[in-house]
Motif scaffolding. Structure first.
Motif, mmCIF file in Angstrom:
data_model
loop_
_atom_site.group_PDB
_atom_site.id
_atom_site.type_symbol
_atom_site.label_atom_id
_atom_site.label_comp_id
_atom_site.label_asym_id
_atom_site.label_seq_id
_atom_site.Cartn_x
_atom_site.Cartn_y
_atom_site.Cartn_z
ATOM 1 N N ASP A 223 28.103 -21.648 58.092
ATOM 2 C CA ASP A 223 28.238 -21.651 56.645
ATOM 3 C C ASP A 223 29.716 -21.701 56.250
ATOM 4 O O ASP A 223 30.542 -20.970 56.806
ATOM 5 C CB ASP A 223 27.590 -20.385 56.089
ATOM 6 C CG ASP A 223 27.526 -20.416 54.578
ATOM 7 O OD1 ASP A 223 26.466 -20.761 54.056
ATOM 8 O OD2 ASP A 223 28.557 -20.103 53.942
ATOM 9 N N PRO A 224 30.052 -22.567 55.290
ATOM 10 C CA PRO A 224 31.465 -22.671 54.903
ATOM 11 C C PRO A 224 32.076 -21.345 54.444
ATOM 12 O O PRO A 224 33.260 -21.106 54.671
ATOM 13 C CB PRO A 224 31.460 -23.687 53.766
ATOM 14 C CG PRO A 224 30.073 -24.084 53.509
ATOM 15 C CD PRO A 224 29.218 -23.550 54.597
ATOM 16 N N HIS B 244 22.869 -17.961 58.204
ATOM 17 C CA HIS B 244 22.079 -17.674 59.398
ATOM 18 C C HIS B 244 22.614 -16.391 60.031
ATOM 19 O O HIS B 244 23.673 -15.903 59.645
ATOM 20 C CB HIS B 244 22.192 -18.820 60.400
ATOM 21 C CG HIS B 244 21.612 -20.094 59.890
ATOM 22 N ND1 HIS B 244 22.373 -21.055 59.274
ATOM 23 C CD2 HIS B 244 20.335 -20.559 59.884
ATOM 24 C CE1 HIS B 244 21.607 -22.064 58.913
ATOM 25 N NE2 HIS B 244 20.368 -21.789 59.267
ATOM 26 N N TRP B 245 21.919 -15.919 61.039
ATOM 27 C CA TRP B 245 22.407 -14.699 61.701
ATOM 28 C C TRP B 245 23.794 -14.906 62.278
ATOM 29 O O TRP B 245 24.633 -14.034 62.260
ATOM 30 C CB TRP B 245 21.403 -14.191 62.742
ATOM 31 C CG TRP B 245 21.116 -15.190 63.860
ATOM 32 C CD1 TRP B 245 20.105 -16.082 63.911
ATOM 33 C CD2 TRP B 245 21.861 -15.363 65.066
ATOM 34 N NE1 TRP B 245 20.173 -16.829 65.046
ATOM 35 C CE2 TRP B 245 21.226 -16.407 65.783
ATOM 36 C CE3 TRP B 245 22.994 -14.752 65.613
ATOM 37 C CZ2 TRP B 245 21.699 -16.846 67.018
ATOM 38 C CZ3 TRP B 245 23.458 -15.194 66.848
ATOM 39 C CH2 TRP B 245 22.815 -16.230 67.529
ATOM 40 N N LEU C 9 29.751 -14.032 62.749
ATOM 41 C CA LEU C 9 31.123 -14.506 62.591
ATOM 42 C C LEU C 9 31.893 -13.637 61.593
ATOM 43 O O LEU C 9 33.053 -13.290 61.827
ATOM 44 C CB LEU C 9 31.127 -15.976 62.143
ATOM 45 C CG LEU C 9 32.506 -16.628 62.029
ATOM 46 C CD1 LEU C 9 33.182 -16.699 63.396
ATOM 47 C CD2 LEU C 9 32.405 -18.022 61.426
ATOM 48 N N ILE C 10 31.227 -13.285 60.510
ATOM 49 C CA ILE C 10 31.903 -12.460 59.506
ATOM 50 C C ILE C 10 32.223 -11.076 60.063
ATOM 51 O O ILE C 10 33.338 -10.570 59.909
ATOM 52 C CB ILE C 10 31.049 -12.367 58.226
ATOM 53 C CG1 ILE C 10 31.063 -13.731 57.523
ATOM 54 C CG2 ILE C 10 31.594 -11.287 57.291
ATOM 55 C CD1 ILE C 10 30.189 -13.816 56.317
ATOM 56 N N VAL C 11 31.234 -10.506 60.740
ATOM 57 C CA VAL C 11 31.467 -9.187 61.331
ATOM 58 C C VAL C 11 32.621 -9.270 62.325
ATOM 59 O O VAL C 11 33.528 -8.441 62.326
ATOM 60 C CB VAL C 11 30.174 -8.656 61.999
ATOM 61 C CG1 VAL C 11 30.472 -7.417 62.839
ATOM 62 C CG2 VAL C 11 29.120 -8.362 60.943
ATOM 63 N N PHE C 12 32.595 -10.327 63.138
ATOM 64 C CA PHE C 12 33.665 -10.513 64.102
ATOM 65 C C PHE C 12 35.018 -10.620 63.395
ATOM 66 O O PHE C 12 36.001 -10.006 63.807
ATOM 67 C CB PHE C 12 33.390 -11.768 64.936
ATOM 68 C CG PHE C 12 34.520 -12.100 65.875
ATOM 69 C CD1 PHE C 12 34.672 -11.413 67.082
ATOM 70 C CD2 PHE C 12 35.449 -13.090 65.550
ATOM 71 C CE1 PHE C 12 35.714 -11.706 67.934
ATOM 72 C CE2 PHE C 12 36.498 -13.390 66.395
ATOM 73 C CZ PHE C 12 36.635 -12.690 67.599
ATOM 74 N N SER C 13 35.048 -11.412 62.287
ATOM 75 C CA SER C 13 36.297 -11.587 61.554
ATOM 76 C C SER C 13 36.829 -10.249 61.063
ATOM 77 O O SER C 13 38.019 -9.954 61.183
ATOM 78 C CB SER C 13 36.088 -12.499 60.337
ATOM 79 O OG SER C 13 35.488 -13.688 60.724
ATOM 80 N N VAL C 14 35.925 -9.462 60.494
ATOM 81 C CA VAL C 14 36.336 -8.167 59.952
ATOM 82 C C VAL C 14 36.860 -7.278 61.075
ATOM 83 O O VAL C 14 37.917 -6.654 60.965
ATOM 84 C CB VAL C 14 35.166 -7.504 59.201
ATOM 85 C CG1 VAL C 14 35.528 -6.078 58.803
ATOM 86 C CG2 VAL C 14 34.791 -8.327 57.986
#
Lengths: 278, 187, 541
Positions: A5-6, A237-238, A243-248
């Motif tokens: 997702d963008p 998607h999951w 990816l977001i959790v990883f980024s944070v």
């Protein structure tokens, strides 16, 4: 990359940007650099697509690193303390002449750090235009919280880039047919700048005049009258959440290490000194 | 026929017209930057020889601070995309400010071909470029770790100077042309 | 007659004045439209057509301010109380230039723009978009980028974007302006189809003759802000001034009978068949890049003093590419282009300008100077003329287009017609030997373009004139030689009488035979030459 997702991609790219600029610690920078390389390789971009971009980035890196950091030293002045171990303490021989050159081992390592930092940022952002569908910007920005008008602006910009580029070409042709030549022959700097007017004015004024019709076309189809929906579908998607959790986590870790454990400062690893000791 | 000058400008409005001006301004800035790349001289950090820099200044003066900001900010992002240059948020912001500050002056300008208006425009060019390029250059302290001297001499001064040279010469030309088309517009 | 309250559109005693103007743009307009009807609204530039449309579609008063009296009723409801979004669900508007109307980068996005604005959920949009594209037979364009569609396709895409909102009234603002004859005909058939499905359609157009082909139920003629004729087609043909809008040739010829008409005498010198060619194409082939298809396939053409050449061809036939070669803007991949004997590969564009002066389609693409005088001086200065010479040329050029009093005016502040004349003058001032014009009539109404063409062709100073057009009538009235381009090749070249003889061939080249051509062919035994409709009147029995 198309399946991510963008919004998640933007969040990751910014997290990487802030992580890379939060520290000069060599180990952390190295890890970030690795993450950036992995991220870039997931994009599966070809050399042909990106070579222009890399060429431009090389020029930038060359100025920043070779000229500012290695040759003049100014590029490192904000981080590397003065003094340090000279690379060539006794100067060196070249073409039968003796040279002295104040390059220090520390500054050379700083050049490596800079390279890792800037490349990480470049790797994260150079791919956005190649992997992002221009139709997705409106929906993406809108769902990131921007008002409809602002969110739509970028999409509308994309629409008119080819039109304006063609108009520019037509105006260039029209003025060349009246004897305009790209390579200036004579005149001072002021004269040279003014020579652009025959290209700049028609293209700009045409664009402004067209804007009235474009705004009419939008109003006539109800733009801004109610909350907008978007044809472009964004589905989380999951893996986007991952990816977001990883980024944070990445950004948090870097920030904690940098500011809590004082790992934000520049330092030179011992092995690097080893390379330069005889 | 004279334009109605009694209506006070609402410089912070952002309706359909402003969306279009902002989008067109950004696209135009990007296209012209790319088209004028013929003159691009590498060697001064992110600074190129760019006549197109007058576009955000002019769109700010003509259509207000928000349009000016988006023209510079989004336009610079798009220009970097077109040339595959990557993404440099601080320089994008700096370009945005170059449009935003003239936009603040737009409230004072009604007739674009008067000497007073042009002087105001020129002042906004200098102020906008100073602030915009200061923000962008100072970011280099943090991003690339350069020292203040390098930032000032290698980043700020070249960027500031090229921007105001192009801006000061080209903005009045555009303002005078705009005054002429204003006589014909309806909306 | 049905109940007026239920009619889709009723306009009652409508007048409007823009707040920046002192006089009203339209006065006392009354009209009505039933479902399934097509109304042709004809009139020359500035007659108030555009203002009337804006009153119906709500741009007035929502986007343009001014004073309005009277009423516009949509299904019996006054538009005064409606917001733009409510109006847009009833009234769809197709603006003149599809390039400015199209907002989506891709066709599907364009079709959905209005639905997105209404806040319709995505799931509901898609079937509507598909249905609309199918209705216009362009479903195959769905995933195309709008920028890369052809002129005719572009207009259908723009129309799809309007129809997707399912309006029952459709306003079309000069929908034929940017189309070649074949595409224009297709577009008109599409409009008829929509009317037959129950839409009420108002077509604003000065190409009256073309619209008559689809038999509009009502015709309204506007002049200077007022309706001067309202009724059926037959009445219109008798009522209006035939020099103002383009009527069928036989009607003009019949009505012009016995009247005196100004004599038209072109001023290019006598044809000199033995002279050196001014422009010469020798087996010119061209492709943009090695891996792109060839666009010109062996063009051979010589232009001599005394010729007035019309280059005809559909959109995309290679006309523009050919012209760019003549100007030296493009160099042939193989073959040669010679300008007065000099190879274009060996000369600069500036030298080419001494041979050919080229007038681009839209004057706004080239006008930039703060005054008309400086605009005209730009070309000759670039060509390195001496100061006195420049001034002399400027004076001559401005006198030729009769705009002496505008010398100190900024060109950008002039009207479109004046700008067009300034753009011609700025080419005249270079004193090129050949004048070349791209779609010289584009953007002008019938009356303006006739007088414009008459003026230009009676302007002394050129050895030859070339114009590019897809208007067949222009070619047969003004040219003494016609060159037809089709698919990157010259498929016909000769006297208009010979080239335009075969209807079947014309159709194949996407040039439709016009009523003027037909009348000329009928009267050929008496005339022995092709003439404009007014001049044909004396040969009618």
């Amino acid at each position: 990359m198309d399946h991510i997702d963008p919004r998640a991609r933007f969040i990751f790219s910014f997290a990487l940007l802030f992580s890379a600029t939060a520290t000069w610690n060599p180990n952390i920078l190295f890890v970030i650099f690795l993450i950036a390389i992995i991220w870039y390789s997931m994009g599966r971009l070809t050399w042909k697509e990106t070579k222009v971009g890399w060429f431009m980035i090389s020029i930038l890196l060359f100025t920043m690193i070779v000229v500012n950091t290695i040759i003049t030293g100014g590029g490192a002045g904000g981080v590397v303390p003065p003094g340090g171990q000279l690379v060539w303490p006794n100067g060196f021989e070249l073409f039968g002449k003796h040279f002295t050159f104040g390059l220090t081992v520390e500054r050379l390592w700083f050049a490596v750090s800079q390279l890792m930092r800037i490349l990480s940022i470049s790797l994260a952002f150079i791919m956005i235009p190649y992997t992002m569908d221009s139709r997705a910007y409106g929906a993406t920005f809108s769902k990131l919280g921007l008002p409809d008008g602002l969110a739509y602006t970028m999409e509308l910009s994309f629409r008119f880039i080819p039109t304006l580029a063609r108009n520019f070409q037509v105006t260039l042709d029209a003025q060349r047919a009246r004897g305009f030549e790209l390579d200036g022959r004579k005149g001072n700097i002021l004269h040279k700048i003014r020579r652009i007017a025959p290209l700049l004015i028609p293209v700009t004024m045409n664009a402004i005049v067209s804007s009235e019709d474009i705004a009419n076309a939008m109003d006539l189809r109800g733009f801004g009258q109610s909350k907008r929906t978007w044809l472009h579908e964004l589905i989380f998607h999951w893996w986007d959440w991952v990816l977001i959790v990883f980024s944070v986590i990445m950004l948090a870790t870097v920030l904690v290490l940098a500011f809590r454990f004082n790992m934000r400062l520049f330092s030179v690893p011992q092995w690097w000194y080893g390379l330069f000791s005889k | 026929m004279e334009a109605d000058t009694t209506v006070k400008k609402k410089i912070w409005a952002f309706g359909t017209k402003e969306v279009v001006y902002a989008a067109i301004g950004a696209a135009l800035y990007a296209v012209l930057t790319w088209a004028f790349n013929v003159w691009q001289i590498p060697g001064a950090g992110n600074v190129g020889i760019r006549p197109a820099i007058v576009i955000p200044m002019f769109f700010g003066i003509a259509f207000g601070p928000i349009v000016g900001f988006i023209t510079g900010f989004v336009g610079n992002i798009l220009a970097d995309m077109l040339s595959g240059y990557g993404f440099w948020i601080w320089w994008d912001l700096g370009n945005g400010l170059i449009g935003l500050i003239p936009g603040m002056f737009s409230a004072l300008i009604y007739r674009y071909n008067e000497t007073k208006s042009i002087l105001l425009g020129e002042a906004s060019v200098v102020l906008g470029s100073a602030v915009g390029m200061a923000v962008a250059s100072l970011s280099e302290l943090w991003v690339s770790g350069a020292d203040m001297k390098t930032v000032i001499f290698a980043n700020f001064i070249p960027a500031f100077l090229t921007n105001i040279v192009w801006g000061l010469v080209l903005l009045p030309i555009l303002m005078i042309a705009y005054a002429a088309i204003l006589k014909r517009s309806g909306r | 007659m049905s109940d007026p309250a239920a009619l889709p559109l009723v306009v009652k005693d409508l007048s409007f004045r823009y707040h920046t103007r002192t006089t009203p743009a339209i006065r006392n307009i009354n009209l009505s439209l039933e479902s399934g009807q097509i109304m042709l609204l004809a009139g020359s530039s500035g007659c108030g057509k555009t203002t009337l449309m804006r009153c119906i579609n709500g741009l007035i008063p929502h986007a343009y301010q001014g004073t309005m009296t009277g009423e516009v009723l949509i299904h019996g409801k006054s538009v005064k109380g409606m917001g733009l979004s409510e109006i847009s669900k009833n009234v769809g508007t197709l603006l003149q230039d599809p390039e400015r109307q199209i907002l989506g980068t891709y066709v599907l996005n364009e079709v959905c723009f209005g639905l997105e604005s209404m806040g319709m959920p995505r799931k509901e949009m898609l079937p509507i978009a598909h249905r609309t594209l199918e209705r216009l037979h362009i479903l195959h364009l769905k995933d195309k980028e709008t920028f890369f569609t052809s002129g005719g396709e572009k207009q259908k895409v723009a129309l799809a974007g309007v129809l997707a909102m399912e309006p029952n009234i459709l306003l079309l603002d000069e929908p034929l302006a940017s189309l070649d004859p074949a595409s224009a005909h297709e577009a008109l058939l599409a409009f008829r189809e929509l009317a037959d499905e129950g839409l009420s359609i108002m077509i604003v157009e000065h190409r009256v003759e073309d619209v008559l082909a689809i038999k509009p139920e009502k015709v309204v003629y506007m002049d200077d802000g007022e309706i001067t004729y309202s009724g059926d087609t037959a009445g219109l043909l008798e009522a209006v001034d035939y020099s103002r809008i383009k009527l069928p040739a036989d009607v003009i010829a019949r009505r012009a009978k016995g009247k005196v008409h100004p004599v038209f005498l072109p001023t290019v010198p006598q044809l000199e068949p033995e002279s050196q060619a001014l422009v010469s194409f020798q087996d010119v082939r061209f492709q943009y890049k090695d891996d792109t298809p060839e666009v010109l396939h062996g063009i051979n053409l010589e232009v001599r003093a005394g010729e007035v050449i019309a280059i005809l061809g559909h959109n995309g036939s290679g006309k523009t590419t050919m012209v760019k070669h003549a100007l030296g803007l493009l160099k042939p991949t193989s073959g040669k282009v010679l300008l007065e004997g000099v190879d274009s590969k060996k000369s600069t564009i500036a030298t080419a300008a001494k041979t050919i002066g080229y007038v681009f389609q839209s004057p706004t693409q080239m006008l930039f100077a703060p005054t008309v005088r400086e605009e005209l001086a730009y070309g000759p200065q670039n060509l390195g003329f001496a100061k006195e010479q420049v001034e002399e040329n400027v004076d001559w050029a401005i006198e030729t287009v009769h705009l002496e009093e505008e010398l100190p005016t900024p060109p950008l502040a002039l009207s479109f017609g004046q700008q067009k004349r300034v753009s011609i003058a700025s080419v005249l001032s270079m004193r090129s030997r050949v004048l070349m014009m791209d779609e010289p009539t584009a953007g002008q109404d019938y009356w303006n373009y006739q007088s414009f063409m008459d003026t230009i062709l009676q302007t002394p100073g050129f050895d030859a004139i070339i114009f590019i057009t897809h208007d067949l009538d222009l070619a047969l009235i003004y040219a003494n030689r016609v060159v037809v381009l089709y698919g990157g090749e010259i498929v016909a070249d000769g006297h208009p009488q010979d080239v335009l003889l075969d209807d079947e061939k014309l159709k194949k080249w996407r040039l439709l035979p016009t009523s003027l051509l037909k009348l000329n062919q009928e009267l050929w035994p008496k005339t022995g030459q092709y003439l404009r409709a007014e001049a044909l009147s004396q040969f009618l029995t």
